[in-house]
Every structure is written in C-alpha cells, then in structure tokens.
Design a protein around this motif. Structure first.
Motif, PDB file in Angstrom:
ATOM      1  N   PHE A   1       0.827  -1.195   0.000  1.00 32.43           N
ATOM      2  CA  PHE A   1       0.000   0.000   0.000  1.00 32.43           C
ATOM      3  C   PHE A   1       0.865   1.251   0.000  1.00 32.43           C
ATOM      4  O   PHE A   1       2.048   1.200   0.320  1.00 32.43           O
ATOM      5  CB  PHE A   1      -0.931   0.025   1.225  1.00 32.43           C
ATOM      6  N   GLU A   2       0.237   2.378  -0.347  1.00 29.61           N
ATOM      7  CA  GLU A   2       0.853   3.693  -0.222  1.00 29.61           C
ATOM      8  C   GLU A   2      -0.238   4.631   0.284  1.00 29.61           C
ATOM      9  O   GLU A   2      -1.347   4.645  -0.238  1.00 29.61           O
ATOM     10  CB  GLU A   2       1.412   4.194  -1.547  1.00 29.61           C
ATOM     11  N   ILE A   3       0.087   5.424   1.292  1.00 32.73           N
ATOM     12  CA  ILE A   3      -0.887   6.314   1.922  1.00 32.73           C
ATOM     13  C   ILE A   3      -1.054   7.595   1.110  1.00 32.73           C
ATOM     14  O   ILE A   3      -0.081   8.145   0.591  1.00 32.73           O
ATOM     15  CB  ILE A   3      -0.452   6.663   3.367  1.00 32.73           C
ATOM     16  N   GLN A   4      -2.301   8.046   1.038  1.00 30.32           N
ATOM     17  CA  GLN A   4      -2.573   9.345   0.436  1.00 30.32           C
ATOM     18  C   GLN A   4      -3.607  10.085   1.269  1.00 30.32           C
ATOM     19  O   GLN A   4      -4.403   9.473   1.975  1.00 30.32           O
ATOM     20  CB  GLN A   4      -3.018   9.219  -1.009  1.00 30.32           C
ATOM     21  N   HIS A   5      -3.554  11.396   1.188  1.00 27.51           N
ATOM     22  CA  HIS A   5      -4.508  12.262   1.873  1.00 27.51           C
ATOM     23  C   HIS A   5      -5.864  12.102   1.184  1.00 27.51           C
ATOM     24  O   HIS A   5      -5.917  11.797  -0.013  1.00 27.51           O
ATOM     25  CB  HIS A   5      -4.007  13.716   1.786  1.00 27.51           C
ATOM     26  N   PRO A   6      -6.975  12.313   1.897  1.00 28.10           N
ATOM     27  CA  PRO A   6      -8.291  12.191   1.256  1.00 28.10           C
ATOM     28  C   PRO A   6      -8.481  13.113   0.044  1.00 28.10           C
ATOM     29  O   PRO A   6      -9.320  12.841  -0.804  1.00 28.10           O
ATOM     30  CB  PRO A   6      -9.274  12.556   2.369  1.00 28.10           C
ATOM     31  N   ASN A   7      -7.699  14.187  -0.060  1.00 25.81           N
ATOM     32  CA  ASN A   7      -7.818  15.067  -1.231  1.00 25.81           C
ATOM     33  C   ASN A   7      -7.125  14.480  -2.454  1.00 25.81           C
ATOM     34  O   ASN A   7      -7.133  15.086  -3.526  1.00 25.81           O
ATOM     35  CB  ASN A   7      -7.298  16.471  -0.926  1.00 25.81           C
ATOM     36  N   GLY A   8      -6.499  13.308  -2.309  1.00 28.31           N
ATOM     37  CA  GLY A   8      -5.845  12.638  -3.425  1.00 28.31           C
ATOM     38  C   GLY A   8      -4.346  12.838  -3.505  1.00 28.31           C
ATOM     39  O   GLY A   8      -3.672  12.189  -4.292  1.00 28.31           O
ATOM     40  N   THR A   9      -3.787  13.727  -2.681  1.00 26.06           N
ATOM     41  CA  THR A   9      -2.348  13.967  -2.665  1.00 26.06           C
ATOM     42  C   THR A   9      -1.650  12.785  -1.997  1.00 26.06           C
ATOM     43  O   THR A   9      -2.039  12.374  -0.908  1.00 26.06           O
ATOM     44  CB  THR A   9      -2.022  15.249  -1.873  1.00 26.06           C
ATOM     45  N   LYS A  10      -0.625  12.254  -2.641  1.00 22.84           N
ATOM     46  CA  LYS A  10       0.121  11.149  -2.032  1.00 22.84           C
ATOM     47  C   LYS A  10       0.914  11.669  -0.845  1.00 22.84           C
ATOM     48  O   LYS A  10       1.506  12.735  -0.905  1.00 22.84           O
ATOM     49  CB  LYS A  10       1.051  10.492  -3.039  1.00 22.84           C
ATOM     50  N   GLY A  11       0.912  10.886   0.235  1.00 20.40           N
ATOM     51  CA  GLY A  11       1.687  11.229   1.408  1.00 20.40           C
ATOM     52  C   GLY A  11       0.831  11.635   2.593  1.00 20.40           C
ATOM     53  O   GLY A  11      -0.396  11.639   2.530  1.00 20.40           O
ATOM     54  N   ILE A  12       1.534  11.951   3.683  1.00 18.05           N
ATOM     55  CA  ILE A  12       0.903  12.337   4.943  1.00 18.05           C
ATOM     56  C   ILE A  12       1.909  13.191   5.705  1.00 18.05           C
ATOM     57  O   ILE A  12       3.102  13.157   5.408  1.00 18.05           O
ATOM     58  CB  ILE A  12       0.470  11.086   5.746  1.00 18.05           C
ATOM     59  N   PHE A  13       1.436  13.949   6.666  1.00 17.75           N
ATOM     60  CA  PHE A  13       2.327  14.793   7.457  1.00 17.75           C
ATOM     61  C   PHE A  13       3.090  13.943   8.475  1.00 17.75           C
ATOM     62  O   PHE A  13       2.571  12.949   8.974  1.00 17.75           O
ATOM     63  CB  PHE A  13       1.533  15.875   8.193  1.00 17.75           C
ATOM     64  N   PRO A  14       4.323  14.301   8.801  1.00 18.11           N
ATOM     65  CA  PRO A  14       5.057  13.589   9.850  1.00 18.11           C
ATOM     66  C   PRO A  14       4.269  13.628  11.171  1.00 18.11           C
ATOM     67  O   PRO A  14       3.551  14.589  11.438  1.00 18.11           O
ATOM     68  CB  PRO A  14       6.362  14.386   9.969  1.00 18.11           C
ATOM     69  N   GLY A  15       4.408  12.577  11.950  1.00 24.26           N
ATOM     70  CA  GLY A  15       3.723  12.505  13.240  1.00 24.26           C
ATOM     71  C   GLY A  15       3.525  11.067  13.667  1.00 24.26           C
ATOM     72  O   GLY A  15       3.981  10.129  13.004  1.00 24.26           O
TER      73      GLY A  15
END
Length: 149
Positions: free
Chosen positions: A71-85
């Motif tokens: 898998f690869e995580i994406q934000h619900p707006n469709g942008t790939k990635g997530i903020f550090p945390g």
C-alpha cells in the motif's frame, strides 16, 4: 498611504517566514500481512494519535493494498503522502456475502446482503487498534503482520 504600504510589507514578511504553516507531506508505503500472508484489498487508515481526533484539524490518510498486500498512503484530497507525526493505524478488508472484495469507495452499509471484515475487529476502530506508526520527516516504510485472532 504609507501606512497601507507598511502594513503590506509586514504581512508579506510574516508570510515569507520559513517554518510557518504545515510541514510537507512525506511518503508512507508498506505491506500488510495477517498470519504471515499478504492481505489484498485491505483499507489502511492513518489517524493522528491524539485525544479528540478532528478531521478538520488533523491530517490523516488512507491506502488500499494490492494483491501482494502493498500500500501507499494518500490524503483524502488525493495527494500522495501524509504529514510527519505519530498515527493510530486501522485495517479493514471488507468482502460481500459471496467473499468478493468490495470497491474502496463503497460504503459497507450499501452492500446488498451485508459485508464481513476478514480481519479481527480490534483493527477496525481507532479506540481499539493496537497498531501505531511514527512517520518521520523522511517518511516511513511500514510492514504490518496482524494477528488473525
């Protein structure tokens, strides 16, 4: 007029200050297994490990595993990635009454005949999931081998 120009310059300086705003999103990839076997069609959710999660204030993301459990995580707006945390991680692998995986955009309540989660229910709810993931500013490679019980 000088007052307006001065106000504009101060506002421009504040906007240009490095470090203001949210950090850039980073890549989170991985594999989901259960009992050592890849879990296909599993929705992986990352939610901030905070009291009172509020989707309008906190970053979160989702990914869907392929046949190899990747898998690869994406934000619900469709942008790939997530903020550090630090995140709580949820997992659901919904199938219909015939055992066929339901499409990721389908709500389980809309499936005729109902659905079944192939994974234990403890992985479904934010309040119960034992899984956590810390995402650094470099991103994360996350491999999960979930209990089948």
């Amino acid at each position: 007029m000088r007052w307006a120009v001065s106000l504009f310059l101060v506002a421009a300086a504040v906007v240009a200050v490095p470090g203001c705003g949210k950090p850039p999103m980073v890549t989170v990839k991985g594999v989901v297994k259960a009992g050592g076997k890849p879990v296909p069609h599993c929705k992986v959710g990352l939610f901030p490990d905070v009291e009172g999660f509020d989707p309008s204030k906190h970053g979160y993301g989702f990914g869907m595993t392929n046949d190899k459990g990747e898998f690869e995580i994406q934000h619900p707006n469709g942008t790939k990635g997530i903020f550090p945390g630090t995140y709580k991680v949820t997992f659901v692998a919904w199938v219909d009454s015939k055992g066929k995986a339901i499409p990721p955009e389908t709500k389980p309540s809309e499936v005729p005949g109902g659905v079944k989660n192939l994974l234990p229910s403890k992985y479904e709810a934010l309040s119960d999931t034992p899984e956590r993931l810390t995402v650094s500013k470099e991103g994360a490679e996350a491999n999960f081998d979930l209990s089948t019980q």
